[in-house]
Write an enzyme that holds these catalytic residues in place. Sequence first.
Site, mmCIF file in Angstrom:
data_model
loop_
_atom_site.group_PDB
_atom_site.id
_atom_site.type_symbol
_atom_site.label_atom_id
_atom_site.label_comp_id
_atom_site.label_asym_id
_atom_site.label_seq_id
_atom_site.Cartn_x
_atom_site.Cartn_y
_atom_site.Cartn_z
ATOM 1 N N GLY B 16 38.656 44.638 28.691
ATOM 2 C CA GLY B 16 39.343 44.541 30.020
ATOM 3 C C GLY B 16 40.705 43.832 29.984
ATOM 4 C CB ALA B 18 39.911 38.584 29.831
ATOM 5 N N GLY B 19 40.549 40.470 27.566
ATOM 6 C CA GLY B 19 40.278 40.681 26.085
ATOM 7 C C GLY B 19 41.599 41.200 25.543
ATOM 8 C CG PHE B 119 45.742 38.900 49.048
ATOM 9 C CD1 PHE B 119 46.059 40.177 48.594
ATOM 10 C CD2 PHE B 119 44.208 38.442 48.832
ATOM 11 C CE1 PHE B 119 45.211 41.252 48.157
ATOM 12 C CE2 PHE B 119 43.349 39.430 48.624
ATOM 13 C CZ PHE B 119 43.658 41.005 48.289
ATOM 14 C CG ASP B 221 26.871 43.742 27.818
ATOM 15 O OD1 ASP B 221 25.883 43.771 28.527
ATOM 16 O OD2 ASP B 221 27.639 44.710 27.853
ATOM 17 C CD GLN B 240 35.133 35.928 46.388
ATOM 18 O OE1 GLN B 240 35.474 36.884 45.486
ATOM 19 N NE2 GLN B 240 35.527 35.062 46.969
ATOM 20 C CG HIS B 242 33.392 42.937 51.471
ATOM 21 N ND1 HIS B 242 32.961 43.958 52.596
ATOM 22 C CD2 HIS B 242 34.669 42.938 51.338
ATOM 23 C CE1 HIS B 242 33.907 44.370 53.191
ATOM 24 N NE2 HIS B 242 34.972 43.528 52.541
ATOM 25 C CG LEU B 252 33.795 46.678 48.914
ATOM 26 C CD1 LEU B 252 34.965 45.635 48.717
ATOM 27 C CD2 LEU B 252 32.509 45.743 49.635
ATOM 28 C CB THR B 254 38.388 48.523 54.905
ATOM 29 O OG1 THR B 254 39.253 47.451 55.800
ATOM 30 C CG2 THR B 254 38.174 49.768 55.515
ATOM 31 C CD GLU B 255 36.468 41.658 56.109
ATOM 32 O OE1 GLU B 255 37.665 41.649 55.364
ATOM 33 O OE2 GLU B 255 35.645 40.736 55.736
ATOM 34 N NE ARG B 286 35.916 39.357 53.529
ATOM 35 C CZ ARG B 286 36.380 39.772 52.325
ATOM 36 N NH1 ARG B 286 35.894 39.153 51.311
ATOM 37 N NH2 ARG B 286 37.420 40.768 52.205
ATOM 38 C CG HIS B 353 33.708 41.914 45.334
ATOM 39 N ND1 HIS B 353 34.047 42.992 45.034
ATOM 40 C CD2 HIS B 353 35.200 41.137 45.315
ATOM 41 C CE1 HIS B 353 35.423 43.382 44.708
ATOM 42 N NE2 HIS B 353 36.050 42.169 45.219
ATOM 43 C CD GLU B 387 33.610 39.224 37.651
ATOM 44 O OE1 GLU B 387 34.391 39.927 37.536
ATOM 45 O OE2 GLU B 387 32.695 39.560 38.267
ATOM 46 N NE ARG B 398 37.534 36.850 42.964
ATOM 47 C CZ ARG B 398 38.173 37.793 43.272
ATOM 48 N NH1 ARG B 398 39.626 37.960 43.058
ATOM 49 N NH2 ARG B 398 37.765 38.560 44.235
#
Lengths: 84, 595
Positions: B16, B18-19, B119, B221, B240, B242, B252, B254-255, B286, B353, B387, B398
């Site tokens: 992903g 980070a890798g 955000f 893993d 975290q 939702h 999800l 949405t709100e 939330r 989440h 993560e 977060r």
Amino acid sequence: MDSANDQQVSPGRLLWHCRRGLLELDLILQRFIEHHLESLTTDQRAELFELLHYDDITLLAIVSGREQCEETRLKGMVDLLRAA
Amino acid sequence: MSVPIRKFDAVIVGAGGAGLRAAIQLSEAGLRTAVLSKVFPTRSHTVAAQGGVAASLGNSEEDHWHWHMYDTIKGSDWLGDQDAIEFMCRKANEVVIELEHYGMPFDRTDSGKIYQRPFGGHMSNFGEKPVRRSCAAADRTGHAMLHAMYQRNVKANTQFFIEWMALDLIRDDAGDVVGVTAMEMESGEVYIFHAKAVLFATGGAGRIYYSSTNAFINTGDGAGMAARAGVPLEDMEFWQFHPTGVAGAGVLITEGVRGEGGILRNADGERFMERYAPNAKDLASRDVVSRAMVTEINEGRGCGPNKDHVMLDITHLDPATIMKRLPGIREIGIQFAGVDAIKEPLPVVPTCHYQMGGIPTNYHGEVVMPKNGNPSEPVPGFYAAGECACASVHGANRLGTNSLLDLLVFGKSSGESMVEFIKTQPAAHKPLPANAADYSLSRLNRLETQTGGTAVGATRLAMQRTMQAHCGVFRFKHMLEEGVSKITEIEQQVASTEIKDKSKVFNTARLEALELDNLIEVAKATMVSANARTESRGAHVRDDAIDSPEFPDGRDDANWLKHTLWYREGNKLDYKPVNMKPLTVDTIALKKRAY
């Protein structure tokens, strides 16, 4: 990279290719596989395998009907997925 | 039994964000780098990230890394390490601009700069007003990021092992990490990957919960392998959630649905939010909504045969309004709940989440654990990022868009640390311990020979339902205590899973059994750590934590301003201090987290 032409697509390989980065696709593909894997012909398996090579964003748009698949010969498989 | 050995300078598990970012650093330094991934890199769960990546570029308005640092520490409810947070926020501009040079198609302003949008939680001038800090590529930031970094790796000759599953970490007698064992899915064969340095970038383990937004591949893993190798897991009680995911699916909602007039109802059809938030009702924040939903379920007013969800009702709205303002909601309802939201209410439940905790690291990406009186002694040769790791920058909660930043910054820093470490090592690899693959082989052999065991799917479901009911978004003392014994029972079942299919090639039953071995470690760590932490902080909210001026929102800094460390052996807990000392600036002092 592996393609449908290189080898017969084994059910295990097909199942694993249904593991995606997007949960929505996992759910749609899992449901499809549970109901249809057994009855798919060799050609249909190859078509599904080919469809699974699309990136997640595009594949979700295709199976949700927001985008058309550019490969018209895969239309039958797309229709099956949409109906699942 | 002899197991084939592949030798590399560096091995990365997980492809992903980070890798891939770490692999660029290693391959471009000329090191032989292998990246193992269960799925094709661009199908990693990073693809699901839409919001963007935070960086105080200041392209749209004045911004500063110090403000970003303040927001991140406040968001973390002061559990984040202030040195790591300063490091991340200062590095943000650099990694975003690098990404642009890799070909990332960021949205742009008219003048050609990277466009930035606001955000939640990101503010200017130390919490004064919202600031535009998120850099995005439409609603497909994660997708574009994976593609840009994968291409860069191909150019740098990173060697990918796609559809390989890492099984176990290999540590020598000194405790140093010298490789991993892994299974090639196509053949079912086990190999040893012998390396001078190993990075885990395996993502989160959100599948421990019944309702999760995480893709099926997110099975913890790396955390499972680390725990089995004696490395503790840090702050695993912090997840975290939702408030509204489709029950049983996790997708999800949405709100915006509640914003347009959607109403939450319990099994009696009651609009229960009127009791919990008489003014804001269904539009309360939330955490308030999530807590109310869980209270309704716990008090027996949940819906469905298992009374484990509530309903989100929009049937009173004009269908034309629904189609105009909430075009996606009908499709989601039909596809994932089998319900036409125009005619029937949607089953919803608070949904997991993001995993804030993970394998403990410092800001260099080195895995650290207590040794000889030092709470954070690096484990030579072992690194973690993204993560699966806990640097710790997210602490107890977060901020949105900080996860993509985390994986870029710590993917890069771990890659740099590995390059430096490998340079200091002799040309020859440290020898592998005798029978380095025996542990993995014995696990596989158990699966091969198990009879009269438990089914993988049913055991996984029992674990997920236990985690959801006993250690969800709102936590109760008696439920946590009961949860610890339940999860211990389930652990016994995981130890005796049985698969009927013993074939070698792409045996998904075997793969799922191996994934469950990893999930259960994360589930235990989460339940035991949550049961022990008797305060409320960030995403860990307990019913029995007293809210008073001394303990704002139930937070108890005198006793609990510390990181949890869970060890697999004996389910043992240890703690280490939060690093309150940034690298160059003053400490962001403790205060109540209020927005």
